[in-house]
Each structure stands twice: as structure tokens, then as C-alpha cells.
Scaffold this active site. Structure first.
Site, PDB file in Angstrom:
ATOM      1  N   GLU A  63       0.832  -1.206   0.000  1.00  0.00           N
ATOM      2  CA  GLU A  63       0.000   0.000   0.000  1.00  0.00           C
ATOM      3  C   GLU A  63       0.863   1.251   0.000  1.00  0.00           C
ATOM      4  O   GLU A  63       0.522   2.250  -0.650  1.00  0.00           O
ATOM      5  CB  GLU A  63      -0.965   0.016   1.190  1.00  0.00           C
ATOM      6  CG  GLU A  63      -1.886   1.210   1.127  1.00  0.00           C
ATOM      7  CD  GLU A  63      -3.215   1.022   1.818  1.00  0.00           C
ATOM      8  OE1 GLU A  63      -4.016   1.980   1.751  1.00  0.00           O
ATOM      9  OE2 GLU A  63      -3.466  -0.043   2.396  1.00  0.00           O
ATOM     10  N   HIS A 107      -4.369   0.735 -14.404  1.00  0.00           N
ATOM     11  CA  HIS A 107      -5.370   1.678 -14.931  1.00  0.00           C
ATOM     12  C   HIS A 107      -5.136   3.036 -14.292  1.00  0.00           C
ATOM     13  O   HIS A 107      -5.052   3.149 -13.067  1.00  0.00           O
ATOM     14  CB  HIS A 107      -6.785   1.200 -14.600  1.00  0.00           C
ATOM     15  CG  HIS A 107      -7.833   2.204 -14.930  1.00  0.00           C
ATOM     16  ND1 HIS A 107      -8.253   2.457 -16.211  1.00  0.00           N
ATOM     17  CD2 HIS A 107      -8.539   3.044 -14.132  1.00  0.00           C
ATOM     18  CE1 HIS A 107      -9.181   3.407 -16.194  1.00  0.00           C
ATOM     19  NE2 HIS A 107      -9.368   3.783 -14.946  1.00  0.00           N
TER      20      HIS A 107
END
Length: 141
Positions: A63, A107
Site C-alpha cells: 500500500e 489503470h
């Protein structure tokens, strides 16, 4: 805008001060457009009770590198990033050494970034495969 690897790495490492990333000794070591790489030592600080690298530490690395990587695509004076979903498949265990988290963009939308983060060891063996979704928000004043 011209990509500046040294500036990106310096900024990411500066932002680690007084955070979980500093506690885990995460260091950003490589960058290019659409990719950011960090390393984290594997020692007792990140072990679970059986003496193995804790899955939560790997997710923290994933993360951290994925969120920092999204900063390369936004105007940090006007926008900020929030991780909204993370998943991880832990494939191998590790007791000592170093792991590397490499985030690659899957993306890049205006408000959503999807990253694949591969956690590997010194021999480039896959330890964990993670996916992180970040939301881009307007920065609050």
C-alpha cells in the site's frame, strides 16, 4: 511534464519521515513513468510469532509503494490520494533479508488508479502479489 526520477525518489523518501514507512524502514529506490519500487528489510521488527515475514507488513509495503506511485500522476497541491481497496496473495515465506515492492500502473483514470504490486526477494522470487485501488480526491484546504 518531464519525469524526474531523482525528484520522485527524494520526495517519496522525505514523506516517510515520522510514519509507518519509517518504522518499517521502507525506502524508495527506483522509479520510472508508471512504476515505483521500494525495499524493506526482513527482521524481527516485521516478523509474526513464527519468525516469518508478517503478511500485514507485506501489505503495508504494497500500500505504501502503490499509494506513493499514484502521487506521480496528480497535482499534489490540488489533489490527494486514498487507498480504497487492497488485496494480497502471499505465495512464499521469508525469514530474513530484504523484500522489494514494485508497483506498476494497470489503470490510470481521472479519479481511480489501479496498481499491481509484486513483492519479491533478492533473487526476484515472487513472495506476494497485491492489487491496490486508489481514489484521487480534491485536497481539502
Amino acid at each position: 511534464m518531464i519525469f524526474d526520477k531523482e525528484n520522485v525518489l527524494a520526495l517519496c523518501n522525505k514523506w516517510c519521515k515520522n510514519t509507518l514507512m519509517e518504522t518499517l524502514e521502507i525506502e524508495y529506490i527506483d522509479a520510472e513513468e508508471g512504476m515505483l519500487k521500494a525495499k524493506m528489510p526482513v527482521n524481527s521488527r516485521v516478523h509474526q510469532p513464527m519468525g516469518l515475514l508478517h503478511g500485514g507488513a507485506m501489505v503495508a509495503l504494497a500500500e505504501s509503494v502503490g499509494s506513493a506511485a499514484s502521487l506521480m500522476f496528480i497535482n499534489t497541491e490540488k489533489q490527494e490520494v486514498r487507498g480504497i481497496e487492497i488485496s494480497a496473495n502471499h505465495l512464499k515465506s521469508k525469514r530474513e533479508g530484504t523484500v522489494f515492492g514494485t508497483a506498476k500502473i494497470i489503470h490510470q483514470g481521472a479519479s481511480i488508479h489501479l496498481w499491481e504490486i509484486r513483492i519479491t526477494d533478492e533473487e526476484n522470487r515472487l513472495i506476494s502479489l497485491c492489487k491496490l485501488t486508489n481514489m484521487v480526491l480534491p485536497r481539502k484546504k
